[in-house]
Design a protein around this motif. Structure first.
Motif, PDB file in Angstrom:
ATOM      1  N   ARG A   1      50.140  35.748  28.241  1.00 55.16           N
ATOM      2  CA  ARG A   1      49.324  36.505  29.189  1.00 55.16           C
ATOM      3  C   ARG A   1      48.509  37.576  28.475  1.00 55.16           C
ATOM      4  O   ARG A   1      48.781  37.920  27.329  1.00 55.16           O
ATOM      5  CB  ARG A   1      50.209  37.164  30.243  1.00 55.16           C
ATOM      6  CG  ARG A   1      50.906  36.149  31.139  1.00 55.16           C
ATOM      7  CD  ARG A   1      51.781  36.825  32.165  1.00 55.16           C
ATOM      8  NE  ARG A   1      52.292  35.832  33.088  1.00 55.16           N
ATOM      9  CZ  ARG A   1      51.821  35.677  34.317  1.00 55.16           C
ATOM     10  NH1 ARG A   1      50.863  36.433  34.774  1.00 55.16           N
ATOM     11  NH2 ARG A   1      52.350  34.765  35.104  1.00 55.16           N
TER      12      ARG A   1
ATOM     13  N   ASP B   1      43.008  36.934  44.550  1.00 57.36           N
ATOM     14  CA  ASP B   1      41.840  36.686  43.711  1.00 57.36           C
ATOM     15  C   ASP B   1      42.072  37.223  42.301  1.00 57.36           C
ATOM     16  O   ASP B   1      42.505  38.343  42.143  1.00 57.36           O
ATOM     17  CB  ASP B   1      40.612  37.404  44.277  1.00 57.36           C
ATOM     18  CG  ASP B   1      39.763  36.495  45.130  1.00 57.36           C
ATOM     19  OD1 ASP B   1      38.807  36.967  45.729  1.00 57.36           O
ATOM     20  OD2 ASP B   1      40.086  35.304  45.179  1.00 57.36           O
ATOM     21  N   THR B   2      41.776  36.410  41.298  1.00 55.65           N
ATOM     22  CA  THR B   2      41.970  36.833  39.922  1.00 55.65           C
ATOM     23  C   THR B   2      40.886  37.819  39.544  1.00 55.65           C
ATOM     24  O   THR B   2      39.699  37.563  39.760  1.00 55.65           O
ATOM     25  CB  THR B   2      41.903  35.615  38.989  1.00 55.65           C
ATOM     26  OG1 THR B   2      42.849  34.667  39.423  1.00 55.65           O
ATOM     27  CG2 THR B   2      42.220  36.027  37.571  1.00 55.65           C
TER      28      THR B   2
ATOM     29  N   SER C   1      38.883  36.272  34.940  1.00 53.46           N
ATOM     30  CA  SER C   1      39.275  34.876  34.703  1.00 53.46           C
ATOM     31  C   SER C   1      38.532  34.330  33.492  1.00 53.46           C
ATOM     32  O   SER C   1      37.405  34.752  33.196  1.00 53.46           O
ATOM     33  CB  SER C   1      38.996  34.023  35.941  1.00 53.46           C
ATOM     34  OG  SER C   1      37.628  34.090  36.271  1.00 53.46           O
TER      35      SER C   1
ATOM     36  N   GLN D   1      34.394  38.412  35.809  1.00 55.63           N
ATOM     37  CA  GLN D   1      35.196  39.465  36.439  1.00 55.63           C
ATOM     38  C   GLN D   1      34.613  39.776  37.818  1.00 55.63           C
ATOM     39  O   GLN D   1      33.390  39.843  37.973  1.00 55.63           O
ATOM     40  CB  GLN D   1      35.278  40.715  35.543  1.00 55.63           C
ATOM     41  CG  GLN D   1      33.955  41.300  35.093  1.00 55.63           C
ATOM     42  CD  GLN D   1      33.430  42.431  35.934  1.00 55.63           C
ATOM     43  OE1 GLN D   1      34.056  42.839  36.908  1.00 55.63           O
ATOM     44  NE2 GLN D   1      32.283  42.967  35.550  1.00 55.63           N
TER      45      GLN D   1
ATOM     46  N   GLY E   1      41.721  39.309  30.823  1.00 55.68           N
ATOM     47  CA  GLY E   1      41.897  37.968  31.339  1.00 55.68           C
ATOM     48  C   GLY E   1      43.149  37.338  30.755  1.00 55.68           C
ATOM     49  O   GLY E   1      43.814  37.936  29.910  1.00 55.68           O
ATOM     50  N   PRO E   2      43.457  36.107  31.155  1.00 55.20           N
ATOM     51  CA  PRO E   2      44.684  35.443  30.710  1.00 55.20           C
ATOM     52  C   PRO E   2      44.611  34.890  29.291  1.00 55.20           C
ATOM     53  O   PRO E   2      45.610  34.478  28.727  1.00 55.20           O
ATOM     54  CB  PRO E   2      44.854  34.300  31.716  1.00 55.20           C
ATOM     55  CG  PRO E   2      43.469  34.023  32.171  1.00 55.20           C
ATOM     56  CD  PRO E   2      42.728  35.329  32.154  1.00 55.20           C
TER      57      PRO E   2
END
Lengths: 112, 113
Positions: free
Chosen positions: A42, B1-2, B5, B25, B105-106
């Protein structure tokens, strides 16, 4: 060039104890210092920000200190829980806007 | 909602190929970043954009070209991929101009074979 050091060895502690993580820096005069948490797979998540003229900041079980003379920040988690297990990164920002420098992080393992 | 992303999440490709990573974003932030995290977990800034304008370029090879079509998007194109480009690439956004929290983000895990 600036250098940010965090203990590369994992910190293993028992649940309920206080975890203390260290961030040392050289060749730099940061205006701000931030701490982030990163879980495997993450992106980092912001935890706390402390300014150069602040000695200490608290948020719930978290406490950050900032000693510009020693060039060091300490990050404390009191009453630690297994869910606190993660890698913790410190990040410094100078007077040059937008430029963050991150340490490599310290992995914290809290055992039940 | 992310909030922030990235696509794709994983990218495996051959040396010499060209690839792109996208970031979006939905936080209404003015500033966006690309970071590279290597195998030793160092998170190193690559680029910063403020309102579609490049403001930081941290001695990154010119094979890396960021592009911001609008302030909600920041893409990264990489030409002639090399083995050493293998890393996790993170996009982040911030309200404006530093002194604020960054939202990450991820990550995109790039593996160059």
């Amino acid at each position: 060039s600036q250098k940010i050091e965090q203990n590369s060895e994992a910190l293993n502690i028992q649940e309920g104890k206080t975890a203390t993580l260290t961030c040392n820096y050289t060749n730099y005069s940061p205006a701000y210092l931030q701490w982030y948490r990163q879980d495997p797979g993450r992106g980092p998540v912001f935890l706390l920000l402390i300014r150069e003229n602040e000695k200490e900041k608290r948020k719930e079980r978290l406490k950050v200190t900032f000693d510009t003379t020693l060039k060091q920040s300490l990050f404390h988690i009191t009453a630690s829980q297994p869910a606190d297990s993660a890698t913790y990164l410190c990040a410094l920002e100078g007077y040059n806007f937008n430029k963050f420098y991150f340490g490599s992080g310290t992995k914290l393992n809290v055992k039940p | 909602d992310t909030a922030v992303s990235q696509t794709p999440k994983y990218l495996v490709t051959q040396m010499g190929n060209d690839k792109s990573i996208k970031c979006e974003q939905n936080l209404g932030h003015d500033t966006m970043y690309w970071y590279k995290q290597d195998s030793k977990k160092f998170l190193k800034i690559m680029f910063s954009y403020n309102n579609k304008e490049l403001i930081i370029n941290e001695t990154v090879p010119n094979r890396f070209s960021p592009k911001s079509p609008d302030k909600a998007h920041l893409n990264l194109h990489i030409n002639s991929l090399e083995l050493g480009d293998s890393a996790v690439y993170f996009c982040a956004s911030e309200v404006a101009g530093g002194r604020e929290t960054q939202y990450f983000g991820p990550g995109t895990r790039l593996l160059v074979l």
